[in-house]
Design a protein around this motif. Sequence first.
Motif, PDB file in Angstrom:
ATOM      1  N   LEU A  74       8.071   6.499  -0.549  1.00 49.37           N
ATOM      2  CA  LEU A  74       7.683   5.171  -0.116  1.00 49.37           C
ATOM      3  C   LEU A  74       8.015   4.952   1.346  1.00 49.37           C
ATOM      4  O   LEU A  74       7.287   4.310   2.077  1.00 49.37           O
ATOM      5  CB  LEU A  74       8.414   4.108  -0.963  1.00 49.37           C
ATOM      6  CG  LEU A  74       7.942   3.937  -2.411  1.00 49.37           C
ATOM      7  CD1 LEU A  74       8.914   3.050  -3.150  1.00 49.37           C
ATOM      8  CD2 LEU A  74       6.554   3.338  -2.443  1.00 49.37           C
ATOM      9  N   THR A  75       9.151   5.451   1.778  1.00 46.21           N
ATOM     10  CA  THR A  75       9.621   5.233   3.134  1.00 46.21           C
ATOM     11  C   THR A  75      10.233   6.504   3.683  1.00 46.21           C
ATOM     12  O   THR A  75      10.867   7.276   2.957  1.00 46.21           O
ATOM     13  CB  THR A  75      10.669   4.091   3.180  1.00 46.21           C
ATOM     14  OG1 THR A  75      11.258   4.042   4.480  1.00 46.21           O
ATOM     15  CG2 THR A  75      11.782   4.299   2.149  1.00 46.21           C
ATOM     16  N   SER A 133      14.723  -2.905  -9.824  1.00 46.28           N
ATOM     17  CA  SER A 133      14.660  -2.890  -8.347  1.00 46.28           C
ATOM     18  C   SER A 133      13.419  -2.145  -7.861  1.00 46.28           C
ATOM     19  O   SER A 133      13.459  -1.446  -6.852  1.00 46.28           O
ATOM     20  CB  SER A 133      15.925  -2.236  -7.765  1.00 46.28           C
ATOM     21  OG  SER A 133      17.084  -2.900  -8.208  1.00 46.28           O
ATOM     22  N   GLU A 167      11.276  -4.263   3.396  1.00 52.41           N
ATOM     23  CA  GLU A 167      11.195  -4.794   2.037  1.00 52.41           C
ATOM     24  C   GLU A 167      11.359  -6.307   1.989  1.00 52.41           C
ATOM     25  O   GLU A 167      12.201  -6.875   2.667  1.00 52.41           O
ATOM     26  CB  GLU A 167      12.244  -4.112   1.157  1.00 52.41           C
ATOM     27  CG  GLU A 167      12.053  -2.605   1.075  1.00 52.41           C
ATOM     28  CD  GLU A 167      12.942  -1.936   0.058  1.00 52.41           C
ATOM     29  OE1 GLU A 167      13.561  -2.665  -0.751  1.00 52.41           O
ATOM     30  OE2 GLU A 167      13.014  -0.697   0.060  1.00 52.41           O
ATOM     31  N   ARG A 227      14.732   6.241   4.558  1.00 53.24           N
ATOM     32  CA  ARG A 227      15.806   6.061   3.581  1.00 53.24           C
ATOM     33  C   ARG A 227      16.729   7.268   3.555  1.00 53.24           C
ATOM     34  O   ARG A 227      16.285   8.411   3.524  1.00 53.24           O
ATOM     35  CB  ARG A 227      15.202   5.839   2.187  1.00 53.24           C
ATOM     36  CG  ARG A 227      16.235   5.712   1.068  1.00 53.24           C
ATOM     37  CD  ARG A 227      15.554   5.347  -0.240  1.00 53.24           C
ATOM     38  NE  ARG A 227      15.153   3.951  -0.218  1.00 53.24           N
ATOM     39  CZ  ARG A 227      14.243   3.442  -1.053  1.00 53.24           C
ATOM     40  NH1 ARG A 227      13.638   4.201  -1.929  1.00 53.24           N
ATOM     41  NH2 ARG A 227      13.927   2.156  -0.986  1.00 53.24           N
ATOM     42  N   HIS A 282       9.694  -5.263  -6.315  1.00 47.12           N
ATOM     43  CA  HIS A 282       9.679  -5.775  -4.940  1.00 47.12           C
ATOM     44  C   HIS A 282       9.260  -4.685  -3.949  1.00 47.12           C
ATOM     45  O   HIS A 282       8.706  -4.987  -2.884  1.00 47.12           O
ATOM     46  CB  HIS A 282      11.046  -6.360  -4.556  1.00 47.12           C
ATOM     47  CG  HIS A 282      12.086  -5.342  -4.224  1.00 47.12           C
ATOM     48  ND1 HIS A 282      12.927  -4.782  -5.161  1.00 47.12           N
ATOM     49  CD2 HIS A 282      12.426  -4.755  -3.037  1.00 47.12           C
ATOM     50  CE1 HIS A 282      13.734  -3.917  -4.575  1.00 47.12           C
ATOM     51  NE2 HIS A 282      13.450  -3.877  -3.287  1.00 47.12           N
ATOM     52  N   GLU A 283       9.503  -3.415  -4.301  1.00 47.68           N
ATOM     53  CA  GLU A 283       9.074  -2.327  -3.420  1.00 47.68           C
ATOM     54  C   GLU A 283       7.549  -2.181  -3.433  1.00 47.68           C
ATOM     55  O   GLU A 283       6.952  -1.816  -2.415  1.00 47.68           O
ATOM     56  CB  GLU A 283       9.738  -1.018  -3.827  1.00 47.68           C
ATOM     57  CG  GLU A 283      11.234  -0.981  -3.565  1.00 47.68           C
ATOM     58  CD  GLU A 283      11.809   0.419  -3.658  1.00 47.68           C
ATOM     59  OE1 GLU A 283      11.166   1.276  -4.310  1.00 47.68           O
ATOM     60  OE2 GLU A 283      12.892   0.652  -3.092  1.00 47.68           O
ATOM     61  N   SER A 316      15.097   1.013   6.503  1.00 43.86           N
ATOM     62  CA  SER A 316      14.314   1.006   5.278  1.00 43.86           C
ATOM     63  C   SER A 316      14.240  -0.391   4.682  1.00 43.86           C
ATOM     64  O   SER A 316      13.167  -0.871   4.294  1.00 43.86           O
ATOM     65  CB  SER A 316      14.918   1.979   4.261  1.00 43.86           C
ATOM     66  OG  SER A 316      14.226   1.922   3.039  1.00 43.86           O
ATOM     67  N   GLU A 317      15.377  -1.085   4.632  1.00 43.42           N
ATOM     68  CA  GLU A 317      15.420  -2.416   4.030  1.00 43.42           C
ATOM     69  C   GLU A 317      14.581  -3.421   4.807  1.00 43.42           C
ATOM     70  O   GLU A 317      14.081  -4.394   4.237  1.00 43.42           O
ATOM     71  CB  GLU A 317      16.862  -2.909   3.940  1.00 43.42           C
ATOM     72  CG  GLU A 317      17.741  -2.114   2.988  1.00 43.42           C
ATOM     73  CD  GLU A 317      17.301  -2.233   1.539  1.00 43.42           C
ATOM     74  OE1 GLU A 317      16.638  -3.234   1.205  1.00 43.42           O
ATOM     75  OE2 GLU A 317      17.608  -1.321   0.752  1.00 43.42           O
ATOM     76  N   SER A 334       6.327  -4.730  -1.189  1.00 46.78           N
ATOM     77  CA  SER A 334       6.753  -4.455   0.187  1.00 46.78           C
ATOM     78  C   SER A 334       5.949  -3.346   0.836  1.00 46.78           C
ATOM     79  O   SER A 334       5.531  -3.465   1.996  1.00 46.78           O
ATOM     80  CB  SER A 334       8.241  -4.079   0.205  1.00 46.78           C
ATOM     81  OG  SER A 334       9.044  -5.125  -0.309  1.00 46.78           O
ATOM     82  N   TYR A 335       5.755  -2.250   0.110  1.00 53.23           N
ATOM     83  CA  TYR A 335       5.100  -1.076   0.695  1.00 53.23           C
ATOM     84  C   TYR A 335       3.613  -0.997   0.360  1.00 53.23           C
ATOM     85  O   TYR A 335       2.886  -0.212   0.955  1.00 53.23           O
ATOM     86  CB  TYR A 335       5.803   0.199   0.232  1.00 53.23           C
ATOM     87  CG  TYR A 335       7.219   0.295   0.734  1.00 53.23           C
ATOM     88  CD1 TYR A 335       7.487   0.609   2.055  1.00 53.23           C
ATOM     89  CD2 TYR A 335       8.298   0.060  -0.121  1.00 53.23           C
ATOM     90  CE1 TYR A 335       8.797   0.693   2.521  1.00 53.23           C
ATOM     91  CE2 TYR A 335       9.594   0.136   0.340  1.00 53.23           C
ATOM     92  CZ  TYR A 335       9.845   0.459   1.659  1.00 53.23           C
ATOM     93  OH  TYR A 335      11.133   0.534   2.112  1.00 53.23           O
TER      94      TYR A 335
END
Length: 528
Positions: free
Chosen positions: A212-213, A322, A459, A216, A325-326, A455-456, A329-330
Amino acid sequence: MYLLIPGRHHLLTDFQFKYLNRLIKCRLEGEKDVYGQPLAPADITGIIFAVTSANHLGTKRNPVPFYLRAMIIQEFSNSLDVPAFVYGIDDVGVIHDFAEYTIKTIRHSSEGTHALTPENTAVICSTAVKDMYLQRGFRVLPAEWDPATNSLTQPMPWDIVKLIAQTAAWRKHKTILEQMHPASFKIWSLYGVGEKVQQILKDPIIGADGDLTATRDYNIYVKQMDDIAAQKYKETAPYIQPGNIGDIGCAAGSWIKMGCADDRLHECDFYGIEVSRHLYDICLQRRHNGEFANPSVFFSQKNAVTSLVFEPGSMNTIHTSSLTHEIESYGSRQDLIAFIHNRYQELVPGGVWINRDVVGPENREETILLWLNREDGENELPLPPNATTQELAAYLGKLSTEALFRRFAQDFRHHEGYQLPHEWVTINGKTYSKLSMQDACEFLFKKDYHDNWLSEMHETFCFWNYNDWKSALEAAGLRLDNLSHTYRNEWIVQNRLEGKVQLLRINEHQEAAPMPFPVSHMLLLARK
């Protein structure tokens, strides 16, 4: 003389077969290397396929697993007059001389049988990788590349992969049928590789290497996931329905590991789905180490947004933590809605999707005031140039809460084009930031993630509140169980918020009146 062909080898072309067949039949007579120099005639004793990125699968750069690539090569080589040998070469990141690493790996894997040298081996390569072999003294045959014009005369295998990814009825496409060798076509058709590649290469969320990122730190991330695994399982365990149990976004498999040790679930089958290649590899290693008490544990590297990851109507319980929300976000709001609908399709009637995640406040659109402590750290500390992840974390840890907010306002969703709306106001001698409740909560519950700050900052946590979630789930046909609820993490309040920040609203006397800290997490039980 050996012929060494390094490459990812997701498929092989008709040109490659005819080229190799000619080299073998004619014993290299009349062949010229990339410098235009003729090669001495020699008998070809074997062809060695070095399959690079053999430890990668399901990613945009490497969508086809090694075992299928090896099957294609063997099927392809059956009609050649010399034996073919297949060696997997793992991706080990950027190293100075990948050619040397490849040669050493082949020698080790063959237990010395294939010790390749410039004297006994010619390399076939039409990409920039050839330069590494030239530097080591190997003669290189150009294959698809024409040194005289510095251009390709034939399509590369990856060109055909991309064409398949863009073609719905790829099995009947004339260009694909003409250029793809029948061995590749056979395996791709038999195992549905084309359809899987289409899903992977069209995926808007996942990067080239299945993540995703790219920012991280997975060592830190895995430790964080393991540290809270017991809390996650304790919170969700009462709602697990025995049978087929799936954990989407399973990270390092910690939740499944605890489920395997639960006596109620000892006859259940567990399915872990993880899109990140790094985390998927950890899951496989843990299973290899015997860390799961239940033998019926299966892991797959898949993206649950773009398609179903379980058979329709097959799952008694689906767990996510968790994760949602990703996706927002992505990916996009459409991706999140598609994810919700996919989970509905996978559940059996009466099955439950347990979704534990962050959540936005009920009054997320309200404009409020945010007081920030400027006495608990430095306020004018410059950001170190080209800071590493560790240096950035150290820098952020020295800032006052107010200075940290100013940094947050610059970084939060910056790459997504978001500019955090806020202004500074002074009331009765105190300075506040005036902003939406949603953006204030984004800061409150994200401000201490220094180790993975970059990374955060991609998000968003607070895009939906509980009622927004209820509406979206019901629109997909799911029913939100009455045991679903939101809650506030009191440890965060006591250790990270009190004395550092305060939420306020303007009352009827035009005074700044304190507000309680809002909910931060939710546990949703969505039933089919």
